[in-house]
Enzyme design. Structure first.
Site, PDB file in Angstrom:
ATOM      1  N   GLU A 124       0.824  -1.218   0.000  1.00 37.76           N
ATOM      2  CA  GLU A 124       0.000   0.000   0.000  1.00 37.76           C
ATOM      3  C   GLU A 124       0.853   1.262   0.000  1.00 37.76           C
ATOM      4  O   GLU A 124       0.405   2.325  -0.455  1.00 37.76           O
ATOM      5  CB  GLU A 124      -0.977   0.007   1.189  1.00 37.76           C
ATOM      6  CG  GLU A 124      -0.446   0.536   2.512  1.00 37.76           C
ATOM      7  CD  GLU A 124       0.405  -0.452   3.283  1.00 37.76           C
ATOM      8  OE1 GLU A 124       0.741  -0.161   4.445  1.00 37.76           O
ATOM      9  OE2 GLU A 124       0.745  -1.523   2.734  1.00 37.76           O
ATOM     10  N   HIS A 145      -0.427 -10.299   6.633  1.00 35.59           N
ATOM     11  CA  HIS A 145      -1.591 -10.122   7.492  1.00 35.59           C
ATOM     12  C   HIS A 145      -2.479 -11.365   7.556  1.00 35.59           C
ATOM     13  O   HIS A 145      -2.109 -12.334   8.193  1.00 35.59           O
ATOM     14  CB  HIS A 145      -2.347  -8.860   7.076  1.00 35.59           C
ATOM     15  CG  HIS A 145      -1.573  -7.618   7.353  1.00 35.59           C
ATOM     16  ND1 HIS A 145      -0.927  -6.913   6.373  1.00 35.59           N
ATOM     17  CD2 HIS A 145      -1.291  -6.988   8.527  1.00 35.59           C
ATOM     18  CE1 HIS A 145      -0.291  -5.882   6.916  1.00 35.59           C
ATOM     19  NE2 HIS A 145      -0.493  -5.908   8.219  1.00 35.59           N
ATOM     20  N   ASP A 154      -3.732  -2.209   9.186  1.00 36.87           N
ATOM     21  CA  ASP A 154      -2.786  -1.099   9.269  1.00 36.87           C
ATOM     22  C   ASP A 154      -2.749  -0.262   8.005  1.00 36.87           C
ATOM     23  O   ASP A 154      -1.731   0.316   7.654  1.00 36.87           O
ATOM     24  CB  ASP A 154      -1.385  -1.604   9.614  1.00 36.87           C
ATOM     25  CG  ASP A 154      -0.857  -2.568   8.579  1.00 36.87           C
ATOM     26  OD1 ASP A 154      -1.614  -2.964   7.679  1.00 36.87           O
ATOM     27  OD2 ASP A 154       0.330  -2.926   8.660  1.00 36.87           O
TER      28      ASP A 154
END
Length: 254
Positions: A124, A145, A154
């Site tokens: 990201e 994750h 997050d």
């Protein structure tokens, strides 16, 4: 305000150089591909803050080192955070996680990502750039994750559904889907796919063209582009990180 000389060599996970107001930030671990962990998690929020406070930066290029942008692929046994983490220990992660993406978005000049190879961890970060260039060797996955036993709270829970669409984004996060550079381009995550040895040069080409524009045009265009993203982060990032921490506390430490 910050001065380039004061932060250029401050961070162990970054090599920086600046020419004509164009700042290149190259992620690395011991001058090889970045290995994600608590060091970059702690350093990048401060680095982005320093860059954002330096008004001499007119364009930022974010790239990686060697064959990967960020890695290695995470598993439940290699993640940085363990089950049973205490609230006091997780408080640092919660603070850094909020500051990392907010400080990136607070940089008031255009940001170009030159994704040199696979981004297995925190893809990201480069995908939030204004212009996203990828090597034909790049791949994208959220390995750290859900597939490794952690809640993707997050920022992945905001960025990927926003960029990919809600259903595609949720599928990406829940299944550990790996996207090739061309698939990422088809989905609108990436603007250009180039041979690996041409990605950074192309980023500099874009940066030099942008740097010819007036200063306020650059700054205010960036502010306009990031306003919606910053609002989404303000609303949902702290909540997602809190949920991530609670999920980690579900089971006793191993």
């Amino acid at each position: 305000m910050s001065r380039f000389e004061s932060y250029r060599d401050k961070f162990s996970c970054l090599k920086m150089r600046r020419e004509d107001g164009i700042l290149e930030m190259r992620l690395h671990t011991e001058d090889g591909p970045l290995r994600w962990g608590l060091v970059p998690h702690g350093e990048l929020p401060d680095a982005f803050a320093e860059v954002g406070r330096d008004r001499e930066n007119r364009v930022v290029i974010l790239t990686g080192t060697g064959e990967e942008f960020s890695g290695v692929r995470a598993t439940a046994g290699t993640r940085s955070l363990a089950q049973g983490i205490t609230a006091n220990a997780y408080d640092r992660v919660h603070w850094e996680g909020r500051a990392l993406l907010m400080n990136l978005l607070n940089i008031e000049c255009p940001v170009i990502a030159a994704i040199n190879g696979p981004a297995w961890r925190h893809c990201e970060i480069p995908l939030l750039s204004d212009i996203v260039l990828a090597s034909d060797m790049a791949q994208f996955q959220d390995s750290a994750h859900f597939m490794s036993g952690m809640l993707p709270g997050d920022g992945m829970h905001i960025v990927m559904p926003l960029l990919m669409g809600m259903n595609r984004g949720r599928y990406f996060l829940l299944t550990g889907q790996t996207l090739s550079a061309e698939e990422a381009k088809a989905l609108g995550l990436v603007n250009e796919v180039l041979p690996q040895d041409q990605v950074l040069a192309r980023a500099w080409e874009h940066a030099r063209l942008l740097a010819t524009k007036p200063t306020l045009l650059l700054r205010y265009t960036r502010l306009m582009f990031t306003e919606h993203l910053r609002k989404r982060m303000q609303d949902l990032l702290g909540y997602g990180l809190a949920m991530e921490g609670l999920a980690l506390m579900e089971q006793p430490a191993e």
